[in-house]
Design a protein around this motif. Structure first.
Motif, PDB file in Angstrom:
ATOM      1  N   UNK A 113       0.799  -1.226   0.000  1.00 15.95           N
ATOM      2  CA  UNK A 113       0.000   0.000   0.000  1.00 15.95           C
ATOM      3  C   UNK A 113       0.831   1.275   0.000  1.00 15.95           C
ATOM      4  N   UNK A 114       2.094   1.180   0.392  1.00 14.35           N
ATOM      5  CA  UNK A 114       2.855   2.428   0.538  1.00 14.35           C
ATOM      6  C   UNK A 114       3.081   3.049  -0.835  1.00 14.35           C
ATOM      7  N   UNK A 115       2.808   4.350  -0.878  1.00 12.28           N
ATOM      8  CA  UNK A 115       3.021   5.080  -2.114  1.00 12.28           C
ATOM      9  C   UNK A 115       1.925   4.923  -3.155  1.00 12.28           C
ATOM     10  N   UNK A 154      -1.167   1.297  12.847  1.00  9.28           N
ATOM     11  CA  UNK A 154      -1.366   2.657  12.354  1.00  9.28           C
ATOM     12  C   UNK A 154      -0.016   3.354  12.175  1.00  9.28           C
ATOM     13  N   UNK A 155       0.815   3.262  13.213  1.00  2.53           N
ATOM     14  CA  UNK A 155       2.125   3.911  13.152  1.00  2.53           C
ATOM     15  C   UNK A 155       2.967   3.311  12.034  1.00  2.53           C
ATOM     16  N   UNK A 180       4.145   5.786   9.028  1.00  2.00           N
ATOM     17  CA  UNK A 180       5.569   6.091   8.891  1.00  2.00           C
ATOM     18  C   UNK A 180       6.172   5.460   7.633  1.00  2.00           C
ATOM     19  N   UNK A 181       5.494   4.465   7.063  1.00  4.26           N
ATOM     20  CA  UNK A 181       6.027   3.853   5.839  1.00  4.26           C
ATOM     21  C   UNK A 181       5.514   4.541   4.595  1.00  4.26           C
ATOM     22  N   UNK A 182       4.798   5.643   4.776  1.00  6.65           N
ATOM     23  CA  UNK A 182       4.361   6.396   3.619  1.00  6.65           C
ATOM     24  C   UNK A 182       3.028   5.962   3.040  1.00  6.65           C
ATOM     25  N   UNK A 219       8.581   1.946  18.245  1.00  5.15           N
ATOM     26  CA  UNK A 219       9.968   2.201  17.868  1.00  5.15           C
ATOM     27  C   UNK A 219      10.684   0.927  17.416  1.00  5.15           C
ATOM     28  N   UNK A 220      10.103  -0.241  17.709  1.00  6.10           N
ATOM     29  CA  UNK A 220      10.703  -1.478  17.213  1.00  6.10           C
ATOM     30  C   UNK A 220      10.288  -1.769  15.772  1.00  6.10           C
ATOM     31  N   UNK A 221       9.328  -0.990  15.279  1.00  8.06           N
ATOM     32  CA  UNK A 221       8.933  -1.161  13.881  1.00  8.06           C
ATOM     33  C   UNK A 221       8.089  -2.395  13.617  1.00  8.06           C
TER      34      UNK A 221
END
Lengths: 356, 77
Positions: A102-104, A132-133, A137-139, B44-46
């Protein structure tokens, strides 16, 4: 270990040693037996109610008990089949793959894909925040992330399987179509509103170390084990809601007079759709518990749109989930999220009351 | 060995932490388990699936309760 209490044939080792030539006949026999039992349930429940128990045909209690004895095994059997099947499909998807996919993506196509992936990606609302994060954060655009977060709980395999079994394929298809529509529409609107600055600041400041996990290679037999694990986990979690839901449904079925629901939840009263949403949002149940109630309400003359709106607001918007999401979303974004989804549900409710 | 179980305290997360504790007791491995419930730290661990198991900053498993045999394999390394 949990698996020790169940029969040995579902041990991982046993399955991985079997060839496909052995699995196919086993599955075929299983499906045949399932079908045989499933189709004798109406006769069995009537027999148990009126011959084994001293109940009178046509009595309120008799009608309730028969409904309960028929629906409980029926719903459990359907759940078993659907959860197992979807479990196998889900073993092909992970949140990580979905995110990468899904990113981009552009806005509208992204919303559609996110809503579709929301159905098949394994997801638990307790991991909504890390997910969600991870997405943002992955765009993955905010609106696309929301399409996923709305579709994942709303359009779920349990609801789809139960609706199909209890109310037929038309209602199941309507639910699938409108659920996807709301997820796509609401996500798209949220994306258009440009609310990115209403995400809590720490989210975007978080330094996410990109973790790459090596992907597990699964054989088809592993996927069967995965499906079976899903059955144990999900049925183990929802069976109590199912039985409670069916008990309430049985009560409505036996004791509420025909047509009473038509005046409260029927087409005639314009306020019934918003009222259902207002009652439904703070309620928290899962699809497995709410659908037997829905079935009974429809049987007593409630309008499909109203009932659909009630069901969707119960399963798609819940107070506990909002509390969890509050950690990453500022109040205005939460309010927009609830507002847009509620509007979508209202629209669906009115639409179906109008056309059916 | 430093083991972290990431998760906001849902049933599966507690089960995972309990399982790992059991394995440590059974095998006598030299390891400590710590539950991480803070969302910021988890993020923060991704990882996005919870529960996730981190051993010495390596993500071992995410989004599911690991099997006991898997845990044993991790601890033996």
């Amino acid at each position: 270990m949990e698996s020790k209490s169940t029969t040995n044939i579902f041990q991982k080792e046993t399955w991985t040693n079997l060839g496909l030539s052995a699995i196919i006949p086993i599955c075929a026999i299983g499906v045949y037996l399932w079908w045989l039992i499933y189709h004798s349930l109406p006769a069995l429940s009537a027999w148990a109610t009126y011959s084994v128990l001293p109940l009178q045909k046509g009595s309120h209690l008799g009608a309730s008990i028969e409904f309960f004895l028929y629906d409980t095994p029926k719903v459990m059997m359907l759940l078993f089949l659907v959860v197992f099947g979807v479990g196998i499909i889900r073993s092909y998807f992970t949140p990580e793959k979905t995110r990468a996919f899904l990113s981009g993506k552009s806005e509208f196509a992204g919303n559609v894909l996110a809503a579709l992936l929301g159905i098949v990606t394994p997801f638990c609302s307790c991991s909504a925040v890390p997910l969600f994060i991870g997405f943002v954060t992955a765009g993955v655009p905010l609106g696309v992330t929301f399409s996923f977060l709305i579709a994942a709980p709303m359009v779920n395999e349990i609801a789809l399987g139960l609706l199909y079994g209890l109310l037929g394929w038309k209602v199941a298809a309507i639910y699938l179509g409108t659920g996807l529509f709301i997820a796509i529409f609401a996500g798209w609107v949220i994306g258009r509103l440009k609310l990115e600055n209403h995400i809590e600041d720490w989210v975007t400041q978080t330094n996410v170390s990109a973790v790459t996990m090596e992907e597990e290679k699964l054989t088809f037999n592993d996927r069967i084990v995965y499906g079976w694990d899903a059955v144990k986990e999900i049925i183990g979690r929802v069976w109590i809601y199912v039985i409670l839901g069916i008990a309430v449904g049985a009560g409505i079925h036996g004791f509420v007079p025909e047509g009473v629901m038509a005046s409260i939840m029927g087409k005639g009263s314009w306020w019934s759709v918003p009222l259902s949403v207002v009652i439904g949002v703070p309620m928290y149940s899962n699809a497995a518990g709410i659908i037997p109630v829905v079935e009974a309400l429809l049987g007593k003359g409630a309008a499909l749109g109203t009932v659909l709106a009630f069901m969707m607001s119960v399963i798609a918007l819940s107070l506990p989930e909002l509390v969890i999401l509050r950690k990453v979303l500022k109040p205005r974004l939460i309010a927009t999220f609830v507002g847009v989804v509620a509007c979508g549900i209202l629209f669906v409710g009115y639409l179906f009351n109008m056309i059916i | 060995m430093d083991i972290k179980v990431l998760g906001p305290g849902c049933a599966k997360c507690n089960k995972t932490a309990k399982l790992i504790q059991e394995v440590i007791e059974e095998t006598g491995a030299d390891a400590t388990v710590e539950k991480v419930t803070d969302m910021m730290q988890i993020a923060s661990y991704g990882v996005f699936g919870t529960p996730s198991v981190i051993i010495d900053n390596d993500v071992k498993c995410t989004g599911k309760v690991p099997k006991k045999d898997d845990i044993k394999a991790w601890l033996n390394k």
